[in-house]
Write a protein that holds these residues in place. Structure first.
Motif, PDB file in Angstrom:
ATOM      1  N   LEU A   1       1.368  -1.035   0.156  1.00 23.25           N
ATOM      2  CA  LEU A   1      -0.370   0.448  -0.069  1.00 23.25           C
ATOM      3  C   LEU A   1       1.160   1.037   0.097  1.00 23.25           C
ATOM      4  CD1 LEU A   1      -2.802   1.334   0.287  1.00 23.25           C
ATOM      5  CD2 LEU A   1      -3.132   1.076   2.585  1.00 23.25           C
ATOM      6  N   LEU A   2       0.780   2.040  -1.176  1.00 24.18           N
ATOM      7  CA  LEU A   2       1.735   3.338  -0.759  1.00 24.18           C
ATOM      8  C   LEU A   2      -0.127   4.145  -1.116  1.00 24.18           C
ATOM      9  CD1 LEU A   2       3.058   2.300  -4.325  1.00 24.18           C
ATOM     10  CD2 LEU A   2       4.325   2.155  -2.539  1.00 24.18           C
ATOM     11  N   ILE A   3       1.480   5.245  -0.236  1.00 19.99           N
ATOM     12  CA  ILE A   3       0.194   6.453   0.169  1.00 19.99           C
ATOM     13  C   ILE A   3       1.513   7.295   0.383  1.00 19.99           C
ATOM     14  CG2 ILE A   3       0.946   6.601   2.876  1.00 19.99           C
ATOM     15  CD1 ILE A   3      -1.733   7.225   3.116  1.00 19.99           C
ATOM     16  N   THR A   4       0.675   9.108  -0.582  1.00 14.43           N
ATOM     17  CA  THR A   4       1.498   9.883  -0.678  1.00 14.43           C
ATOM     18  C   THR A   4       2.113  11.004   0.816  1.00 14.43           C
ATOM     19  OG1 THR A   4      -0.021  11.602  -1.370  1.00 14.43           O
ATOM     20  CG2 THR A   4       0.753  10.726  -2.982  1.00 14.43           C
ATOM     21  N   ALA A   5       2.913  11.367   0.690  1.00 13.96           N
ATOM     22  CA  ALA A   5       3.035  12.096   2.170  1.00 13.96           C
ATOM     23  C   ALA A   5       1.906  13.128   2.578  1.00 13.96           C
ATOM     24  CB  ALA A   5       4.139  12.718   2.153  1.00 13.96           C
ATOM     25  N   ALA A   6       1.334  13.680   1.585  1.00  9.99           N
ATOM     26  CA  ALA A   6      -0.105  14.575   2.080  1.00  9.99           C
ATOM     27  C   ALA A   6      -1.215  13.869   2.706  1.00  9.99           C
ATOM     28  CB  ALA A   6       0.172  15.611   0.871  1.00  9.99           C
ATOM     29  N   ALA A   7      -1.112  12.515   2.303  1.00  5.83           N
ATOM     30  CA  ALA A   7      -2.689  12.423   2.411  1.00  5.83           C
ATOM     31  C   ALA A   7      -2.278  11.320   3.502  1.00  5.83           C
ATOM     32  CB  ALA A   7      -2.985  11.513   1.579  1.00  5.83           C
ATOM     33  N   ALA A   8      -0.391  10.656   3.891  1.00 10.59           N
ATOM     34  CA  ALA A   8       0.061  10.049   5.155  1.00 10.59           C
ATOM     35  C   ALA A   8      -0.974  11.638   5.836  1.00 10.59           C
ATOM     36  CB  ALA A   8       1.513   9.322   4.787  1.00 10.59           C
ATOM     37  N   ALA A   9       0.036  12.569   6.163  1.00  7.51           N
ATOM     38  CA  ALA A   9       0.351  13.826   6.859  1.00  7.51           C
ATOM     39  C   ALA A   9      -1.375  13.706   7.648  1.00  7.51           C
ATOM     40  CB  ALA A   9       0.017  15.104   6.438  1.00  7.51           C
ATOM     41  N   TRP A  10      -2.302  13.459   7.091  1.00  9.56           N
ATOM     42  CA  TRP A  10      -4.105  13.757   7.276  1.00  9.56           C
ATOM     43  C   TRP A  10      -4.524  12.088   8.381  1.00  9.56           C
ATOM     44  CZ3 TRP A  10      -6.059  13.562   1.930  1.00  9.56           C
ATOM     45  CH2 TRP A  10      -6.103  14.796   1.088  1.00  9.56           C
ATOM     46  N   ILE A  11      -3.228  11.643   8.472  1.00  7.16           N
ATOM     47  CA  ILE A  11      -3.636  10.021   9.446  1.00  7.16           C
ATOM     48  C   ILE A  11      -2.583   9.425   9.921  1.00  7.16           C
ATOM     49  CG2 ILE A  11      -6.170   9.628   8.026  1.00  7.16           C
ATOM     50  CD1 ILE A  11      -4.813   7.664   6.801  1.00  7.16           C
ATOM     51  N   PRO A  12      -1.803  10.475  10.744  1.00  2.00           N
ATOM     52  CA  PRO A  12      -0.601  10.012  10.523  1.00  2.00           C
ATOM     53  C   PRO A  12      -0.667   8.656  11.886  1.00  2.00           C
ATOM     54  CG  PRO A  12      -1.037  11.164  12.100  1.00  2.00           C
ATOM     55  CD  PRO A  12      -1.670  11.738  10.999  1.00  2.00           C
ATOM     56  N   ALA A  13      -1.933   8.264  12.919  1.00  2.00           N
ATOM     57  CA  ALA A  13      -1.965   7.431  13.477  1.00  2.00           C
ATOM     58  C   ALA A  13      -2.400   5.867  12.820  1.00  2.00           C
ATOM     59  CB  ALA A  13      -3.161   7.537  14.906  1.00  2.00           C
ATOM     60  N   ALA A  14      -3.336   6.293  11.539  1.00  2.00           N
ATOM     61  CA  ALA A  14      -3.350   5.005  11.069  1.00  2.00           C
ATOM     62  C   ALA A  14      -2.399   4.419  10.627  1.00  2.00           C
ATOM     63  CB  ALA A  14      -5.218   5.348  10.168  1.00  2.00           C
ATOM     64  N   VAL A  15      -1.305   5.657   9.935  1.00  2.00           N
ATOM     65  CA  VAL A  15      -0.051   4.968   9.077  1.00  2.00           C
ATOM     66  C   VAL A  15       0.604   4.096   9.502  1.00  2.00           C
ATOM     67  CG1 VAL A  15       2.207   5.861   8.368  1.00  2.00           C
ATOM     68  CG2 VAL A  15      -0.494   6.811   7.026  1.00  2.00           C
ATOM     69  N   GLU A  16       1.373   4.631  10.989  1.00  2.00           N
ATOM     70  CA  GLU A  16       1.788   4.341  11.936  1.00  2.00           C
ATOM     71  C   GLU A  16       1.048   2.776  12.673  1.00  2.00           C
ATOM     72  OE1 GLU A  16       5.041   4.901  13.446  1.00  2.00           O
ATOM     73  OE2 GLU A  16       5.076   5.773  11.266  1.00  2.00           O
ATOM     74  N   ARG A  17       0.144   2.726  12.768  1.00  2.00           N
ATOM     75  CA  ARG A  17      -0.164   1.763  12.910  1.00  2.00           C
ATOM     76  C   ARG A  17      -0.445   0.499  12.291  1.00  2.00           C
ATOM     77  NH1 ARG A  17      -5.392   3.228  14.241  1.00  2.00           N
ATOM     78  NH2 ARG A  17      -6.058   3.250  12.484  1.00  2.00           N
ATOM     79  N   GLN A  18      -0.408   0.454  10.518  1.00  2.00           N
ATOM     80  CA  GLN A  18      -0.180  -0.443   9.698  1.00  2.00           C
ATOM     81  C   GLN A  18       1.182  -0.738   9.680  1.00  2.00           C
ATOM     82  OE1 GLN A  18      -2.217  -2.053   8.028  1.00  2.00           O
ATOM     83  NE2 GLN A  18      -0.663  -3.090   6.983  1.00  2.00           N
ATOM     84  N   LYS A  19       2.332   0.668   9.819  1.00  2.00           N
ATOM     85  CA  LYS A  19       3.529  -0.060  10.048  1.00  2.00           C
ATOM     86  C   LYS A  19       3.721  -0.436  10.619  1.00  2.00           C
ATOM     87  CE  LYS A  19       5.579   3.570   7.525  1.00  2.00           C
ATOM     88  NZ  LYS A  19       6.257   5.282   7.699  1.00  2.00           N
ATOM     89  N   LEU A  20       3.156  -0.871  11.949  1.00  2.00           N
ATOM     90  CA  LEU A  20       3.732  -1.151  13.589  1.00  2.00           C
ATOM     91  C   LEU A  20       3.297  -3.074  13.402  1.00  2.00           C
ATOM     92  CD1 LEU A  20       5.050   1.884  15.457  1.00  2.00           C
ATOM     93  CD2 LEU A  20       5.865   0.246  14.042  1.00  2.00           C
ATOM     94  N   SER A  21       1.726  -2.841  12.540  1.00  2.00           N
ATOM     95  CA  SER A  21       1.063  -3.841  12.578  1.00  2.00           C
ATOM     96  C   SER A  21       1.720  -5.510  12.399  1.00  2.00           C
ATOM     97  CB  SER A  21       0.354  -4.152  12.037  1.00  2.00           C
ATOM     98  OG  SER A  21       0.102  -3.946  10.302  1.00  2.00           O
ATOM     99  N   GLY A  22       2.965  -5.391  11.533  1.00  2.00           N
ATOM    100  CA  GLY A  22       3.138  -6.369  10.686  1.00  2.00           C
ATOM    101  C   GLY A  22       2.528  -8.003   9.978  1.00  2.00           C
ATOM    102  N   HIS A  23       1.191  -7.296   9.874  1.00  2.00           N
ATOM    103  CA  HIS A  23       0.873  -7.098   8.950  1.00  2.00           C
ATOM    104  C   HIS A  23       0.357  -7.126   6.950  1.00  2.00           C
ATOM    105  CE1 HIS A  23      -1.488  -9.876  11.711  1.00  2.00           C
ATOM    106  NE2 HIS A  23      -1.832  -8.531  12.293  1.00  2.00           N
ATOM    107  N   GLN A  24      -0.008  -7.915   6.034  1.00  2.00           N
ATOM    108  CA  GLN A  24      -0.293  -6.875   5.261  1.00  2.00           C
ATOM    109  C   GLN A  24      -1.011  -5.890   4.709  1.00  2.00           C
ATOM    110  OE1 GLN A  24       0.017 -10.556   2.450  1.00  2.00           O
ATOM    111  NE2 GLN A  24       2.144  -9.914   0.944  1.00  2.00           N
ATOM    112  N   PRO A  25      -1.499  -5.542   4.641  1.00  2.00           N
ATOM    113  CA  PRO A  25       0.081  -4.535   3.474  1.00  2.00           C
ATOM    114  C   PRO A  25       0.747  -4.283   3.947  1.00  2.00           C
ATOM    115  CG  PRO A  25      -2.076  -3.069   2.793  1.00  2.00           C
ATOM    116  CD  PRO A  25      -2.193  -4.533   3.884  1.00  2.00           C
ATOM    117  N   LEU A  26       2.401  -4.298   3.608  1.00  4.66           N
ATOM    118  CA  LEU A  26       3.308  -3.320   3.834  1.00  4.66           C
ATOM    119  C   LEU A  26       2.734  -1.873   3.442  1.00  4.66           C
ATOM    120  CD1 LEU A  26       6.497  -3.082   4.201  1.00  4.66           C
ATOM    121  CD2 LEU A  26       6.580  -3.094   2.293  1.00  4.66           C
ATOM    122  N   LEU A  27       2.871  -1.095   4.600  1.00  7.44           N
ATOM    123  CA  LEU A  27       2.306   0.534   3.568  1.00  7.44           C
ATOM    124  C   LEU A  27       3.818   1.272   3.762  1.00  7.44           C
ATOM    125  CD1 LEU A  27      -0.388   2.555   5.172  1.00  7.44           C
ATOM    126  CD2 LEU A  27       2.081   3.195   5.200  1.00  7.44           C
TER     127      LEU A  27
END
Length: 102
Positions: A48-74
């Motif tokens: 899962l690719l997300i642009t930096a501006a869109a990721a800045a809107w939802i930092p908690a969701a981005v970090e949660r998925q990055k650290l989850s250890g589950h697919q998809p890789l963000l």
């Protein structure tokens, strides 16, 4: 397994489509969060690719998925203007991905 892009700009979405990466356009934090949730629920999405501006809107969701250890890789990518990454971006991305300081 496929790539999926969540973008805040039509230009990034169009450019990635030329490379064979499908995705969706979001206009605000609520849409971005919903898009991440849908993409994470889709078992065919491996990266899962997300642009930096869109990721800045939802930092908690981005970090949660990055650290989850589950697919998809963000992965957060810069938008068409290059915004979102600092001057040492490539080295920083490598350090973040593999944990080795170059």
């Amino acid at each position: 397994m496929r790539y999926w892009l969540i973008s805040d700009t039509k230009e990034a979405l169009d450019g990635m489509r030329l490379a064979g990466v499908a995705g969706e356009l979001v206009a605000d934090a609520a849409e971005a969060e919903a898009a991440v949730t849908r993409a994470c629920a889709d078992e065919s999405v491996a990266v899962l690719l997300i642009t930096a501006a869109a990721a800045a809107w939802i930092p908690a969701a981005v970090e949660r998925q990055k650290l989850s250890g589950h697919q998809p890789l963000l992965a957060v990518i810069p938008g068409p203007d290059g915004g979102g990454l600092g001057p040492d971006s490539i080295t920083g991305l490598i350090r973040q991905a593999i944990g080795v300081k170059l």
